[in-house]
Scaffold this motif. Structure first.
Motif, PDB file in Angstrom:
ATOM      1  N   PRO A  25      -9.723   0.245  14.427  1.00 34.26           N
ATOM      2  CA  PRO A  25      -8.347   0.676  14.207  1.00 34.26           C
ATOM      3  C   PRO A  25      -7.856   1.688  15.251  1.00 34.26           C
ATOM      4  CG  PRO A  25      -9.794   1.652  12.575  1.00 34.26           C
ATOM      5  CD  PRO A  25     -10.617   0.685  13.370  1.00 34.26           C
ATOM      6  N   LEU A  66      -7.816  -3.237  19.448  1.00 34.37           N
ATOM      7  CA  LEU A  66      -7.140  -2.831  18.233  1.00 34.37           C
ATOM      8  C   LEU A  66      -7.272  -3.908  17.157  1.00 34.37           C
ATOM      9  CD1 LEU A  66      -5.332  -0.826  16.708  1.00 34.37           C
ATOM     10  CD2 LEU A  66      -3.367  -2.042  17.679  1.00 34.37           C
ATOM     11  N   SER A  68      -6.245  -3.331  13.357  1.00 27.69           N
ATOM     12  CA  SER A  68      -5.787  -2.336  12.386  1.00 27.69           C
ATOM     13  C   SER A  68      -6.362  -2.557  10.995  1.00 27.69           C
ATOM     14  CB  SER A  68      -4.263  -2.300  12.340  1.00 27.69           C
ATOM     15  OG  SER A  68      -3.753  -3.589  12.094  1.00 27.69           O
TER      16      SER A  68
END
Length: 136
Positions: A25, A66, A68
């Motif tokens: 994240p 990334l 999330s």
């Protein structure tokens, strides 16, 4: 180059491992942890992607992308939980010293330790990794 057998004749392989990528994240924060742990340098950085490399070579590298909704895997693995797809094995010269350094950087020592000469940790975002001595 390595030769591969295919269709009865030798072929030359041109593939090589370029990078290992961890989903997280917060790519920048996790890259900072591994940069300090490994002594590697940053090659690329953006909010969604960071790539580290060893100071003396470009590849293979360690990258962070990334994700999330990243869910850390369970350790040890248990049915019905997020399974570990891969982990990093990091060779060290002094297991006690480097274990202490990993803890100081934010790693967590896992309760289940399968071998005496290997230590299983989680990085700050929950990815398992092992520190091990040569010959382990």
């Amino acid at each position: 180059m390595h030769e591969a057998q295919g269709r009865g004749k030798a072929e030359f392989m041109t593939a090589t491992l370029g990078a290992f990528v961890l989903g997280t994240p917060d790519p920048r924060a996790l890259a900072d942890f591994y940069r300090a742990l490994l002594g590697w340098e940053e090659a690329d950085r953006s909010p969604e992607w960071v790539r580290l490399k060893a100071p003396e070579r470009e590849r293979p590298s360690l990258s962070f992308q990334l994700e999330s909704d990243h869910t850390p895997p369970s350790w040890p693995q248990r049915p019905g939980t997020q399974q570990m797809q891969a982990h990093l094995d990091i060779q060290v010269d002094d297991l006690d010293r480097e274990s202490g350094r990993a803890l100081a950087l934010g790693a967590t020592l896992q309760e289940h330790q399968p071998q005496e000469d290997v230590r299983v940790f989680r990085d700050p975002h929950g990815h398992p990794f092992c520190l091990f001595l040569p010959g382990a």
